[in-house]
Design an enzyme around this catalytic site. Structure first.
Site, PDB file in Angstrom:
ATOM      1  N   GLU A  16       1.810   6.789  11.173  1.00 45.32           N
ATOM      2  CA  GLU A  16       2.989   6.345  10.430  1.00 45.32           C
ATOM      3  C   GLU A  16       4.121   5.963  11.397  1.00 45.32           C
ATOM      4  O   GLU A  16       4.301   6.597  12.429  1.00 45.32           O
ATOM      5  CB  GLU A  16       3.503   7.476   9.527  1.00 45.32           C
ATOM      6  CG  GLU A  16       2.666   7.720   8.300  1.00 45.32           C
ATOM      7  CD  GLU A  16       2.948   6.703   7.207  1.00 45.32           C
ATOM      8  OE1 GLU A  16       3.956   6.838   6.506  1.00 45.32           O
ATOM      9  OE2 GLU A  16       2.151   5.774   7.067  1.00 45.32           O
ATOM     10  N   ARG A  17       4.885   4.951  11.022  1.00 41.62           N
ATOM     11  CA  ARG A  17       6.120   4.655  11.765  1.00 41.62           C
ATOM     12  C   ARG A  17       7.152   5.732  11.447  1.00 41.62           C
ATOM     13  O   ARG A  17       7.161   6.282  10.346  1.00 41.62           O
ATOM     14  CB  ARG A  17       6.655   3.286  11.363  1.00 41.62           C
ATOM     15  CG  ARG A  17       5.692   2.144  11.614  1.00 41.62           C
ATOM     16  CD  ARG A  17       6.213   0.851  11.013  1.00 41.62           C
ATOM     17  NE  ARG A  17       5.254  -0.236  11.159  1.00 41.62           N
ATOM     18  CZ  ARG A  17       4.274  -0.509  10.298  1.00 41.62           C
ATOM     19  NH1 ARG A  17       4.132   0.249   9.220  1.00 41.62           N
ATOM     20  NH2 ARG A  17       3.447  -1.512  10.502  1.00 41.62           N
ATOM     21  N   LYS A  50       0.838  -1.213   0.000  1.00 42.23           N
ATOM     22  CA  LYS A  50       0.000   0.000   0.000  1.00 42.23           C
ATOM     23  C   LYS A  50       0.868   1.258   0.000  1.00 42.23           C
ATOM     24  O   LYS A  50       0.661   2.172  -0.800  1.00 42.23           O
ATOM     25  CB  LYS A  50      -0.925   0.009   1.226  1.00 42.23           C
ATOM     26  CG  LYS A  50      -1.959  -1.096   1.255  1.00 42.23           C
ATOM     27  CD  LYS A  50      -2.912  -0.951   2.412  1.00 42.23           C
ATOM     28  CE  LYS A  50      -2.238  -1.017   3.759  1.00 42.23           C
ATOM     29  NZ  LYS A  50      -1.572  -2.285   4.045  1.00 42.23           N
TER      30      LYS A  50
END
Length: 450
Positions: free
Chosen positions: A175-176, A149
């Site tokens: 988000e990381r 993705k």
């Protein structure tokens, strides 16, 4: 301040209560931002902190700012990396001063929305052929963990932003830190950072910040659409984490969970975000949203609620990813309301339908092939299988964002090249070519006999 329980802060305001969504400030120099979310009595307000509450204690002072949460807007946002408060995350100067707008806005009234539908070309073969996107529409990228993705989102940034006359806004929800750093580097290397706004509510931040970053990105997008009259490409990664953050906030506030543990207000919260994305008569916000599918279960309430807002569904398949077909788009489960003759033209519609028929026919024969072998099929069925396998490989594509991993130069393919290639494969012009000659190429002219 009456109590602090994790991110939930109860405060006493004698006289006048802050309004819902008001920005409250607490801690040293007002560094802790609290959003008022409910009134418990005539003098007590409950809020959710948008940053860590370490150091807060009962009896500490809390101040009503007199306005709701706000985000800076304007041309100065281009090329910047910011968080939900408008604080810069890059090494540039602060965004203090200038115009600031509330995070919460109303959807554009129906009478002011654009009434025409246009195709939004991406340069990715499988999407442009089988799931054409709508300018001003909302497309969902559905898939479990690790099916591509985020890679597809970054490729869209590269392909569309490099030739897109408008503005690209990337909104990272949950988000990381590693993903955020890689994305910023990718956008900078692609040379499109000056026309892009990057906004993150990272995974290590409290749920309140992750829950509001989508609204902050939309406020910036609406400025460029309504004030500057520029088309905006809004990329969101990941809508499921927005729902997840809302579920965490709901749990913190003590609301009874609904089906499968989700918040009872899931539908309303998602609609408040999604309905702000639309076309006006002057410009459009086109959105592509990654949607994580928990345990690959498409009946999950978060997924079914998201379906209703989208004009195109791009479903990513773990099986296709394991076979090396990238992008791992499942052509039989993906769909777009744009794929009709009046919108895409007779030729495009005819080719897309024939490609889908060929792939569906092959899918039905897979079990027979697995049990008996390809040789046991009739001559006609064998031809169908060979044709479908060549189409599958032609619809793969080398990406610019994966060049460093694959060593294959990225390709951006025009719709005309895609249609020509599929037509020639359907006409069996490449039946004497090996299947691998059509794998990971751009236009059909790149196919070479060994």
């Amino acid at each position: 301040m009456l109590s602090v329980r994790g991110s939930v802060v109860d405060s006493h305001f004698p006289g006048r209560l802050p309004e819902f969504h008001s920005e409250l400030r607490a801690g040293n120099e007002g560094r802790i931002v609290v959003e008022a979310v409910s009134h418990l009595s005539a003098e007590i307000v409950r809020g959710v902190a948008l940053n860590p509450t370490a150091g807060l204690a009962r009896g500490a002072a809390i101040v009503d700012s007199g306005h709701s949460l706000r985000i800076p807007v304007g041309e100065r946002m281009l090329g910047r990396v910011v968080n939900v408060f408008g604080d810069v995350l890059d090494a540039g100067e602060d965004l203090g001063g200038g115009e600031w707008r509330p995070l919460y806005g109303l959807p554009v009234p129906l009478v002011e929305q654009g009434a025409t539908s246009e195709v939004f070309v991406t340069g990715i073969k499988a999407i442009d052929l089988l799931i054409p996107l709508e300018r001003g529409g909302k497309a969902g990228l559905f898939g479990g963990a690790g099916v591509g993705k985020t890679v597809l989102i970054t490729e869209l940034i590269h392909n569309v932003a490099s030739r897109h006359r408008g503005v690209t806004i990337f909104c990272g929800i949950g988000e990381r830190s590693r993903e955020a750093e890689e994305l910023v580097r990718e956008v900078r290397n692609a040379g499109v950072l000056d026309n892009t706004v990057l906004m993150f509510g990272q995974m290590n931040e409290p749920p309140g910040a992750r829950f509001r970053v989508g609204h902050a990105a939309l406020t910036v997008a609406e400025y460029f659409r309504d004030d500057v009259r520029q088309d905006v490409l809004l990329l969101v990664d990941n809508i499921f984490r927005f729902i997840q953050a809302g579920s965490e906030v709901s749990g913190l506030l003590g609301r009874l969970p609904s089906r499968m543990g989700y918040q009872p207000t899931l539908g309303t919260e998602l609609a408040e975000l999604e309905e702000r994305i639309c076309t006006t008569r002057g410009a459009a916000i086109t959105s592509v949203q990654a949607v994580y599918v928990p345990a690959d279960d498409f009946t999950d309430p978060a997924i079914t609620h998201t379906f209703g807002h989208l004009s195109a569904l791009i479903v990513l398949s773990r099986e296709r990813a394991s076979q090396g077909f990238y992008p791992a788009i499942d052509p039989l489960r993906s769909e777009s309301k744009m794929l009709t003759p009046p919108l895409v033209g007779e030729r495009h519609y005819r080719v897309a339908r024939k490609v889908r028929e060929a792939l569906a026919s092959y899918d039905e024969l897979k079990d027979v092939i697995a049990m008996l072998g390809l040789e046991e099929l009739s001559r006609d069925d064998q031809r169908r299988v060979h044709r479908a396998r060549r189409l599958e490989r032609f619809l793969t594509q080398p990406f610019f964002t994966t060049e460093q991993f694959t060593g294959i130069e990225g390709k951006m393919i025009s719709l005309e090249e895609t249609l020509e290639g599929c037509e020639r494969i359907l006409n069996d012009e490449f039946s004497d070519y090996p299947e691998k000659a059509l794998y990971m190429i751009g236009g059909i002219h790149e196919a070479r006999k060994p």
